[in-house]
Design a protein around this motif. Structure first.
Motif, PDB file in Angstrom:
ATOM      1  N   TRP A  22       0.822  -1.366   0.023  1.00  0.00           N
ATOM      2  CA  TRP A  22       0.074  -0.069  -0.056  1.00  0.00           C
ATOM      3  C   TRP A  22       0.803   1.247   0.112  1.00  0.00           C
ATOM      4  N   VAL A  23       2.102   1.250   0.298  1.00  0.00           N
ATOM      5  CA  VAL A  23       3.037   2.379   0.210  1.00  0.00           C
ATOM      6  C   VAL A  23       3.943   2.399  -1.210  1.00  0.00           C
ATOM      7  N   ALA A  24       4.347   1.366  -1.593  1.00  0.00           N
ATOM      8  CA  ALA A  24       5.364   1.333  -2.449  1.00  0.00           C
ATOM      9  C   ALA A  24       4.815   1.294  -3.943  1.00  0.00           C
ATOM     10  N   ALA A  32      12.168   6.854  -6.437  1.00  0.00           N
ATOM     11  CA  ALA A  32      13.409   6.353  -5.706  1.00  0.00           C
ATOM     12  C   ALA A  32      14.410   6.041  -6.916  1.00  0.00           C
ATOM     13  N   ALA A  33      13.801   5.443  -7.847  1.00  0.00           N
ATOM     14  CA  ALA A  33      14.670   5.167  -9.033  1.00  0.00           C
ATOM     15  C   ALA A  33      15.257   6.483  -9.690  1.00  0.00           C
ATOM     16  N   ASN A  34      14.616   7.235  -9.731  1.00  0.00           N
ATOM     17  CA  ASN A  34      15.178   8.555 -10.392  1.00  0.00           C
ATOM     18  C   ASN A  34      16.180   9.229  -9.717  1.00  0.00           C
ATOM     19  N   ALA A  35      16.153   8.763  -8.329  1.00  0.00           N
ATOM     20  CA  ALA A  35      17.113   9.609  -7.312  1.00  0.00           C
ATOM     21  C   ALA A  35      18.489   8.666  -7.408  1.00  0.00           C
ATOM     22  N   GLY A  36      18.342   7.361  -8.051  1.00  0.00           N
ATOM     23  CA  GLY A  36      19.437   6.382  -8.059  1.00  0.00           C
ATOM     24  C   GLY A  36      19.461   5.337  -7.191  1.00  0.00           C
ATOM     25  N   ALA A  37      18.334   5.281  -6.495  1.00  0.00           N
ATOM     26  CA  ALA A  37      18.352   4.014  -5.581  1.00  0.00           C
ATOM     27  C   ALA A  37      17.588   3.000  -6.441  1.00  0.00           C
ATOM     28  N   LEU A  38      17.388   1.814  -5.791  1.00  0.00           N
ATOM     29  CA  LEU A  38      16.831   0.485  -6.515  1.00  0.00           C
ATOM     30  C   LEU A  38      15.222   0.770  -5.906  1.00  0.00           C
ATOM     31  N   GLY A  39      14.107   1.268  -6.733  1.00  0.00           N
ATOM     32  CA  GLY A  39      13.001   1.162  -6.352  1.00  0.00           C
ATOM     33  C   GLY A  39      12.316  -0.126  -6.516  1.00  0.00           C
ATOM     34  N   ILE A  40      11.438  -0.442  -5.565  1.00  0.00           N
ATOM     35  CA  ILE A  40      10.817  -1.830  -5.385  1.00  0.00           C
ATOM     36  C   ILE A  40       9.474  -1.548  -5.365  1.00  0.00           C
ATOM     37  N   LEU A  41       8.368  -2.172  -6.338  1.00  0.00           N
ATOM     38  CA  LEU A  41       6.950  -1.843  -6.312  1.00  0.00           C
ATOM     39  C   LEU A  41       6.400  -3.024  -5.488  1.00  0.00           C
ATOM     40  N   ALA A  42       5.663  -2.862  -4.657  1.00  0.00           N
ATOM     41  CA  ALA A  42       4.960  -3.771  -3.867  1.00  0.00           C
ATOM     42  C   ALA A  42       3.651  -4.404  -4.725  1.00  0.00           C
ATOM     43  N   SER A  43       3.570  -5.578  -5.003  1.00  0.00           N
ATOM     44  CA  SER A  43       2.592  -6.119  -5.615  1.00  0.00           C
ATOM     45  C   SER A  43       1.470  -7.224  -4.979  1.00  0.00           C
ATOM     46  N   ALA A  44       1.804  -7.411  -3.662  1.00  0.00           N
ATOM     47  CA  ALA A  44       1.031  -8.530  -3.056  1.00  0.00           C
ATOM     48  C   ALA A  44      -0.466  -8.074  -2.883  1.00  0.00           C
ATOM     49  N   THR A  45      -0.584  -6.799  -2.876  1.00  0.00           N
ATOM     50  CA  THR A  45      -2.274  -6.269  -2.523  1.00  0.00           C
ATOM     51  C   THR A  45      -2.778  -5.709  -3.977  1.00  0.00           C
ATOM     52  N   PHE A 259     -10.484  -8.339   1.697  1.00  0.00           N
ATOM     53  CA  PHE A 259      -9.237  -8.463   0.836  1.00  0.00           C
ATOM     54  C   PHE A 259      -9.345  -9.413  -0.543  1.00  0.00           C
ATOM     55  N   ARG A 260     -10.299 -10.435  -0.197  1.00  0.00           N
ATOM     56  CA  ARG A 260     -10.734 -11.173  -1.610  1.00  0.00           C
ATOM     57  C   ARG A 260     -11.129 -10.205  -2.676  1.00  0.00           C
ATOM     58  N   ARG A 261     -12.033  -9.218  -2.227  1.00  0.00           N
ATOM     59  CA  ARG A 261     -12.740  -8.479  -3.067  1.00  0.00           C
ATOM     60  C   ARG A 261     -11.542  -7.556  -3.512  1.00  0.00           C
ATOM     61  N   ALA A 292      -5.277 -12.853   7.732  1.00  0.00           N
ATOM     62  CA  ALA A 292      -6.171 -11.786   6.785  1.00  0.00           C
ATOM     63  C   ALA A 292      -6.286 -10.347   7.487  1.00  0.00           C
ATOM     64  N   ASN A 293      -5.978 -10.160   8.619  1.00  0.00           N
ATOM     65  CA  ASN A 293      -5.956  -8.747   9.073  1.00  0.00           C
ATOM     66  C   ASN A 293      -5.034  -7.920   8.401  1.00  0.00           C
ATOM     67  N   THR A 294      -3.826  -8.370   8.167  1.00  0.00           N
ATOM     68  CA  THR A 294      -2.689  -7.719   7.829  1.00  0.00           C
ATOM     69  C   THR A 294      -2.987  -6.503   6.624  1.00  0.00           C
ATOM     70  N   PRO A 295      -3.437  -6.893   5.330  1.00  0.00           N
ATOM     71  CA  PRO A 295      -3.630  -6.115   4.273  1.00  0.00           C
ATOM     72  C   PRO A 295      -4.580  -5.231   4.455  1.00  0.00           C
ATOM     73  N   MET A 296      -5.786  -5.476   5.117  1.00  0.00           N
ATOM     74  CA  MET A 296      -6.726  -4.683   5.213  1.00  0.00           C
ATOM     75  C   MET A 296      -6.561  -3.480   6.246  1.00  0.00           C
ATOM     76  N   LEU A 297      -6.120  -3.819   7.524  1.00  0.00           N
ATOM     77  CA  LEU A 297      -5.484  -3.113   8.450  1.00  0.00           C
ATOM     78  C   LEU A 297      -4.780  -1.772   8.055  1.00  0.00           C
ATOM     79  N   LEU A 298      -3.434  -2.516   7.013  1.00  0.00           N
ATOM     80  CA  LEU A 298      -2.667  -1.570   6.730  1.00  0.00           C
ATOM     81  C   LEU A 298      -3.300  -0.513   5.860  1.00  0.00           C
TER      82      LEU A 298
END
Length: 358
Positions: A22-24, A32-45, A259-261, A292-298
């Motif tokens: 939910w953040v990345a 982050a990538a344009n700044a010269g770091a390795l940016g990583i996209l979060a895909s689990a959600t 989270f299923r939806r 199942a709490n984690t994704p929706m509470l985040l």
């Protein structure tokens, strides 16, 4: 500053912005990538189509290398691997150890494989399976975390494997980068520090809660999903720790359906993922349901700004972070401080105050 990490993935600086759910998203990753770091996209959600759209948005915002974080235990992990191969993503990172088969497929396509681990034996396993590098997170890190501090875990892993090791857990500045390099790491990964930038889409009231936190306000609890989870102490966390088992399971069931939806997963696929999670972590079915709490509470906090209804995963470094620079400002500051620190150490060695190695 060239290290084994910068050579491996083609970035300018040995810094990684971690794949925080939910953040990345595309804005933070591309900044982050344009700044010269390795940016990583979060895909689990994300759904599969959502991931494809996010990858293409990052590509429209930057020509620099970036990565995608995948759940190795996801029922559609193979499809997601094929997606990042087809889209030409440079790096695949994993929160859990990927299978030999997934690693082999990615390496065959020229994708760099970097799993995250929290124990020496896990690093040894993925290295033996062909991983190109590993992110090792000590107990100071946010989200699901272990008990061993970074300063103890990092040198263990560096000594155990022959692939680049990226240090995570407790890093936020140039001094930390130099400390990690001195242990033999090839760079550092930072989550909370990149969350607390102006490029992060986390709502401002939530960022304010992080900035106001002291190191004592960051706690580890098992009340959210049955596993040790480092986050900001809040009224909700207190309430979760006081709630009974039945209430926790009923709340988790509601969140599982939500989270299923959100993720587009079918009931059968969720059961398959539950089975994989239960086997991989030796959990009871109650603990699987609590997960199942984690994704929706985040999401409630990180997307909707509801600090009263959501949780705020956090590394202990939240207690020493005081501002919201852009990713470009942050990376520039970290690297400048690292250079000053190295220069100061070299001056000590040259003066004879600090003995040289050997």
């Amino acid at each position: 500053m060239e290290t084994a990490l910068t050579r491996l993935v083609g970035v300018e600086h040995p810094l990684v912005q971690t794949g925080m759910g939910w953040v990345a998203g595309p804005r933070l990753v591309s900044a982050a990538a344009n700044a010269g770091a390795l940016g990583i996209l979060a895909s689990a959600t994300m759904t599969l189509d959502g991931l494809r759209s996010a990858v293409r948005e990052v590509k429209s915002r930057t020509d620099a290398p970036f990565g995608v974080n995948l759940r190795a235990d996801a029922g559609d992990a193979g499809e997601r691997v094929e997606l990042i191969v087809a889209e030409g993503v440079r790096v695949a990172s994993f929160a859990l150890a990927p299978s030999r088969e997934l690693i082999a497929r990615l390496k065959e396509a020229g994708v760099v494989v970097i799993p995250s681990v929290g124990a020496r034996r896990h690093a040894e396993k993925v290295a033996a399976w062909g991983a190109d590098a590993v992110i090792v997170q000590g107990g100071e890190g946010g989200g699901h975390t272990g008990e061993v501090a970074t300063g103890v875990l990092l040198p263990q892993v560096v000594d155990a494997v022959r692939i680049p090791v990226i240090a995570a857990g407790g890093f936020h500045d140039g001094r930390g980068l130099v400390a990690a390099l001195s242990y033999g790491a090839a760079g550092v990964a930072m989550g909370t520090r990149f969350l607390l930038t102006s490029d992060s889409t986390v709502p401002d009231p939530v960022k304010d809660r992080y900035l106001a936190a002291t190191v004592k306000d960051v706690t580890v609890t098992t009340a959210v999903d049955g596993l040790p989870h480092r986050m900001l102490r809040s009224e909700l966390v207190d309430a979760l720790e006081r709630s009974g088992r039945i209430g926790s399971l009923l709340r988790a069931l509601r969140h599982a359906l939500a989270f299923r939806r959100e993720s587009g997963l079918g009931a059968r696929q969720m059961v398959r993922e539950g089975l994989a999670m239960r086997h991989g972590k030796d959990l009871t079915w109650g603990q699987v349901l609590l997960a199942a709490n984690t994704p929706m509470l985040l999401k409630a906090a990180m997307v909707e700004g509801r600090t009263d209804l959501g949780v705020m995963a956090s590394g202990q470094v939240a207690g020493v972070i005081e501002d919201l620079p852009s990713c470009a400002e942050l990376v520039g500051r970290v690297m400048a401080e690292a250079e000053r620190t190295l220069t100061a150490l070299e001056a000590l060695r040259a003066s004879g105050t600090l003995p040289s190695a050997g």
